[in-house]
Design a protein around this motif. Structure first.
Motif, PDB file in Angstrom:
ATOM      1  N   PHE A  32       0.828  -1.209   0.000  1.00 46.25           N
ATOM      2  CA  PHE A  32       0.000   0.000   0.000  1.00 46.25           C
ATOM      3  C   PHE A  32       0.863   1.260   0.000  1.00 46.25           C
ATOM      4  O   PHE A  32       0.643   2.188  -0.789  1.00 46.25           O
ATOM      5  CB  PHE A  32      -0.921   0.015   1.222  1.00 46.25           C
ATOM      6  CG  PHE A  32      -2.081  -0.932   1.138  1.00 46.25           C
ATOM      7  CD1 PHE A  32      -2.943  -0.912   0.059  1.00 46.25           C
ATOM      8  CD2 PHE A  32      -2.322  -1.848   2.160  1.00 46.25           C
ATOM      9  CE1 PHE A  32      -4.023  -1.776  -0.015  1.00 46.25           C
ATOM     10  CE2 PHE A  32      -3.397  -2.721   2.103  1.00 46.25           C
ATOM     11  CZ  PHE A  32      -4.244  -2.689   1.013  1.00 46.25           C
ATOM     12  N   LEU A  33       1.847   1.297   0.901  1.00 39.76           N
ATOM     13  CA  LEU A  33       2.702   2.481   1.004  1.00 39.76           C
ATOM     14  C   LEU A  33       3.492   2.709  -0.279  1.00 39.76           C
ATOM     15  O   LEU A  33       3.658   3.846  -0.729  1.00 39.76           O
ATOM     16  CB  LEU A  33       3.655   2.326   2.194  1.00 39.76           C
ATOM     17  CG  LEU A  33       2.999   2.326   3.579  1.00 39.76           C
ATOM     18  CD1 LEU A  33       4.045   2.055   4.661  1.00 39.76           C
ATOM     19  CD2 LEU A  33       2.291   3.650   3.843  1.00 39.76           C
TER      20      LEU A  33
ATOM     21  N   PRO B  15       3.072  12.411 -12.854  1.00 33.71           N
ATOM     22  CA  PRO B  15       2.203  13.076 -13.822  1.00 33.71           C
ATOM     23  C   PRO B  15       0.871  12.370 -14.029  1.00 33.71           C
ATOM     24  O   PRO B  15      -0.094  12.980 -14.474  1.00 33.71           O
ATOM     25  CB  PRO B  15       3.043  13.037 -15.115  1.00 33.71           C
ATOM     26  CG  PRO B  15       4.453  12.976 -14.645  1.00 33.71           C
ATOM     27  CD  PRO B  15       4.392  12.111 -13.410  1.00 33.71           C
ATOM     28  N   ALA B  16       0.780  11.080 -13.721  1.00 33.18           N
ATOM     29  CA  ALA B  16      -0.467  10.347 -13.963  1.00 33.18           C
ATOM     30  C   ALA B  16      -1.611  10.878 -13.110  1.00 33.18           C
ATOM     31  O   ALA B  16      -2.776  10.758 -13.483  1.00 33.18           O
ATOM     32  CB  ALA B  16      -0.262   8.865 -13.685  1.00 33.18           C
TER      33      ALA B  16
ATOM     34  N   ARG C 185       2.578   9.511  -5.878  1.00 35.11           N
ATOM     35  CA  ARG C 185       2.613  10.907  -5.441  1.00 35.11           C
ATOM     36  C   ARG C 185       3.977  11.575  -5.611  1.00 35.11           C
ATOM     37  O   ARG C 185       4.059  12.762  -5.886  1.00 35.11           O
ATOM     38  CB  ARG C 185       2.169  11.014  -3.974  1.00 35.11           C
ATOM     39  CG  ARG C 185       0.695  10.750  -3.773  1.00 35.11           C
ATOM     40  CD  ARG C 185       0.233  11.238  -2.419  1.00 35.11           C
ATOM     41  NE  ARG C 185      -1.202  11.027  -2.223  1.00 35.11           N
ATOM     42  CZ  ARG C 185      -2.151  11.813  -2.697  1.00 35.11           C
ATOM     43  NH1 ARG C 185      -1.818  12.877  -3.397  1.00 35.11           N
ATOM     44  NH2 ARG C 185      -3.422  11.548  -2.470  1.00 35.11           N
ATOM     45  N   TRP C 186       5.031  10.818  -5.426  1.00 35.20           N
ATOM     46  CA  TRP C 186       6.346  11.463  -5.399  1.00 35.20           C
ATOM     47  C   TRP C 186       7.400  10.830  -6.292  1.00 35.20           C
ATOM     48  O   TRP C 186       8.518  11.304  -6.316  1.00 35.20           O
ATOM     49  CB  TRP C 186       6.886  11.472  -3.966  1.00 35.20           C
ATOM     50  CG  TRP C 186       6.065  12.314  -3.059  1.00 35.20           C
ATOM     51  CD1 TRP C 186       5.958  13.678  -3.074  1.00 35.20           C
ATOM     52  CD2 TRP C 186       5.206  11.864  -2.007  1.00 35.20           C
ATOM     53  NE1 TRP C 186       5.094  14.098  -2.104  1.00 35.20           N
ATOM     54  CE2 TRP C 186       4.612  13.009  -1.422  1.00 35.20           C
ATOM     55  CE3 TRP C 186       4.880  10.605  -1.487  1.00 35.20           C
ATOM     56  CZ2 TRP C 186       3.720  12.939  -0.370  1.00 35.20           C
ATOM     57  CZ3 TRP C 186       3.984  10.531  -0.437  1.00 35.20           C
ATOM     58  CH2 TRP C 186       3.421  11.681   0.107  1.00 35.20           C
TER      59      TRP C 186
END
Length: 292
Positions: free
Chosen positions: A198-199, A212-213, A206-207
């Motif tokens: 999950f992480l 860009p998605a 996010r990072w």
């Protein structure tokens, strides 16, 4: 004209099999070989010592276990549950990000989940290091996280009955994994591997590799736009009769004034935000192409 646009033509380079389907075939094939070797070759001890993930195995230099454990499973229902997760979440992630990014996310989530599970086994062997870890669950958890970020308002039916939005499903399932990671009660579940998956999915989106998605603009390139049109036409699945009144404009003007805003809306809010009329417009665009 409409059919001359590159994104409205069939992609001659599109493979016959998706990466999701090929990955599912590989998981089934490896599970079958595992069962054959365990029943007829009496190799269960060897398989779990060399291929299943364990802290002792990594200490012995069996680093390939971080990959091989993702193709082993503890039983029939274990592999079926992971295949269901691959099918329902993997297809959308692959359609949105492409096969290379999909595979990268999947195996990265499995790797991070395996490292977290084995690392905790190193630190607290009494709680985490007793049973070797097998299964594709960490990779599937990564796909769930990515899916929830791409389509937060999509409806998921838990056990085929209970409806829940994707973003809430991520919070609930991630919370369960986190709780039982810090409160290990046994039971044979690799909650730390799930949490790592999950992480990994959240952090990657996010990072890291596919930021860009989250702000995907279908107008950035014709190839990307063509893929979105094809995916939208498949996912919306409009089943009513085509309504000619939705597309009285000439093809070029119809695309710029009617279809392009819908693609922008999908980019900003997801495929599930479309109204019935907008779905009709997508169907009308496909019908115009079919008439040529």
């Amino acid at each position: 004209m409409l059919e001359d646009r590159s994104y409205m033509r069939a992609d001659p380079h599109r493979p016959a099999w998706s990466a999701t389907a090929l990955l599912m075939v590989a998981v089934v094939a490896c599970f079958a070989l595992q069962c054959i070797a365990m029943v007829y070759g009496r190799q269960e001890a060897w398989i779990y010592h060399h291929l299943a993930l364990s802290t002792d195995g990594l200490k012995s230099g069996y680093v390939w276990q971080l990959l091989s454990f993702q193709f082993l499973h503890a039983g029939f229902w274990h592999v079926v549950c992971n295949l269901v997760g691959l099918w329902f979440f993997g297809r959308t992630v692959e359609e949105r990000l492409g096969a290379p990014a999909f595979l990268k996310l999947y195996f990265l989530a499995g790797l991070v989940g395996g490292v977290l599970q084995a690392g905790l086994g190193w630190v607290a062997p009494d709680f985490y290091g007793k049973v070797p870890t097998v299964g594709a669950s960490a990779g599937v958890c990564g796909l769930i996280a990515v899916f929830a970020l791409l389509e937060p308002d999509a409806e998921i039916r838990v056990l085929g009955v209970l409806p829940i939005k994707a973003r809430h499903f991520l919070w609930v399932s991630g919370g369960v994994a986190a709780f039982f990671t810090f409160v290990p009660l046994g039971g044979g579940y690799a909650h730390a591997a799930h949490l790592g998956g999950f992480l990994s999915g959240v952090v990657s989106m996010r990072w890291s590799i596919n930021r860009p998605a989250l702000h995907w603009n279908p107008l950035q390139g014709r190839r990307r736009k063509r893929q979105l049109v094809q995916a939208a036409a498949q996912i919306t699945r409009w089943r009513g009769r085509p309504d000619d009144s939705v597309s009285p404009l000439p093809p070029e003007e119809f695309i710029s004034k009617e279809v392009d805003p819908i693609l922008d809306k999908i980019s900003a809010h997801g495929i599930h935000s479309l109204t019935p009329r907008e779905r009709q417009i997508l169907e009308a665009a496909r019908a115009k192409m079919a008439k040529r």
